[in-house]
Design an enzyme around this catalytic site. Sequence first.
Site, mmCIF file in Angstrom:
data_model
loop_
_atom_site.group_PDB
_atom_site.id
_atom_site.type_symbol
_atom_site.label_atom_id
_atom_site.label_comp_id
_atom_site.label_asym_id
_atom_site.label_seq_id
_atom_site.Cartn_x
_atom_site.Cartn_y
_atom_site.Cartn_z
ATOM 1 N N ASP A 72 -15.047 22.062 -7.791
ATOM 2 C CA ASP A 72 -14.328 20.979 -7.674
ATOM 3 C C ASP A 72 -15.044 20.026 -8.455
ATOM 4 O OD1 ASP A 72 -16.813 21.174 -6.064
ATOM 5 O OD2 ASP A 72 -15.939 20.913 -4.162
ATOM 6 N N ASP A 141 -17.846 19.622 8.425
ATOM 7 C CA ASP A 141 -16.721 19.921 9.083
ATOM 8 C C ASP A 141 -15.957 21.336 8.678
ATOM 9 O OD1 ASP A 141 -15.881 19.238 6.591
ATOM 10 O OD2 ASP A 141 -14.602 17.529 6.907
ATOM 11 N N HIS A 143 -15.495 22.261 5.690
ATOM 12 C CA HIS A 143 -14.483 22.628 4.483
ATOM 13 C C HIS A 143 -15.103 23.275 3.253
ATOM 14 C CE1 HIS A 143 -16.543 18.671 3.061
ATOM 15 N NE2 HIS A 143 -16.877 19.470 1.988
ATOM 16 N N GLU A 148 -10.503 19.939 2.779
ATOM 17 C CA GLU A 148 -10.792 19.102 4.098
ATOM 18 C C GLU A 148 -10.026 19.643 5.291
ATOM 19 O OE1 GLU A 148 -13.265 17.503 4.173
ATOM 20 O OE2 GLU A 148 -13.334 15.648 2.835
HETATM 21 C C1 GLP Z 1 -19.202 18.824 -0.899
HETATM 22 C C2 GLP Z 1 -18.679 20.043 -1.843
HETATM 23 C C3 GLP Z 1 -18.741 21.038 -1.245
HETATM 24 C C4 GLP Z 1 -19.959 21.464 -0.610
HETATM 25 C C5 GLP Z 1 -20.323 20.317 0.510
HETATM 26 C C6 GLP Z 1 -21.716 20.491 1.208
HETATM 27 O O1 GLP Z 1 -18.420 18.311 -0.032
HETATM 28 N N1 GLP Z 1 -17.428 19.512 -2.190
HETATM 29 O O2 GLP Z 1 -18.415 22.359 -1.964
HETATM 30 O O3 GLP Z 1 -20.086 22.615 0.001
HETATM 31 O O4 GLP Z 1 -20.413 19.047 -0.152
HETATM 32 O O5 GLP Z 1 -22.605 20.088 0.551
HETATM 33 P P1 GLP Z 1 -24.323 20.243 0.779
HETATM 34 O O6 GLP Z 1 -24.499 21.667 0.423
HETATM 35 O O7 GLP Z 1 -25.011 19.351 0.268
HETATM 36 O O8 GLP Z 1 -24.293 20.194 2.380
#
Ligand code: GLP
Length: 269
Positions: A72, A141, A143, A148
Amino acid sequence: MRLIIQPDYQSISEWVANYVAAKVKKANPTEENPFVLGLPTGSSPLGMYRQLIRLYKKGLVSFEHVVTFNMDEYVALPRNHEQSYYTFMWHNFFSHINIKAGNTNILNGNAPDLQQECADFEAKIASYGGIDLFLGGIGPDGHIAFNEPCSSLTSRTREKTLTTDTIIANSRFFDNDVNKVPKTALTVGVGTILDAKEVLIIVNGHGKARALRHGVEEPMSHIWTVSALQMHPKGMIVCDYDACAELKVGTYKYFLDIEKDYLNPDSLL
Ligand code: GLP
């Protein structure tokens, strides 16, 4: 689904890095037949990237014939912004290994036609015969990538509006100012991830415990998009003890028992 339970973040990072390095080595990739890796950003994979760099520097893995696709990217954030996923990847991983710049693929959130950008990304993945191993993290959540809650479980790469929860969670990277967080992002779809030959999701910390329970123990649901992993023939979650806080004791013991021969990261390389 496999669930690999590790004591802490450090051991998750070592386990996943060793697993990835072993996969790349075993594939014996060449220029004509590269290993295709799907990659995430966020704090969850940072330790794994550090370990992979260490393995590369020790000569235990080469990325010369590895092609990457990132999950992403924010929309309308300049590529050189310190919080763009482009900057993240080069700063935390690509500039420390022997990957060819032309083999790295990150969605361009500033493309003039975002729909075309997403279609081209899907076509490029297909041109390599798909992704061999897709790595990911999850949001609180549940995702995956930026899929989402209520994203279609057959979705493909597209622009998504971020939920307020995600904007608040990610504001820690934007001076804790929600107004600085982009409101949309380009993201691979759940269907894009499920098309990979193998999917590995990193889940660490108490903050992800509820999402892990929904992913592992609850029925598959578009509310918790990580639960789509239940439909994948080779889906795996690597988590730490803290993230297991909401699992049933029986589930926890079951996976520790069934994976007992594979829990030591050194057993992988
Ligand atoms: C963002 C990214 C996800 C990732 C999530 C969790 O939303 N788009 O790909 O898994 O953050 O991030 P973190 O690993 O910092 O908790």
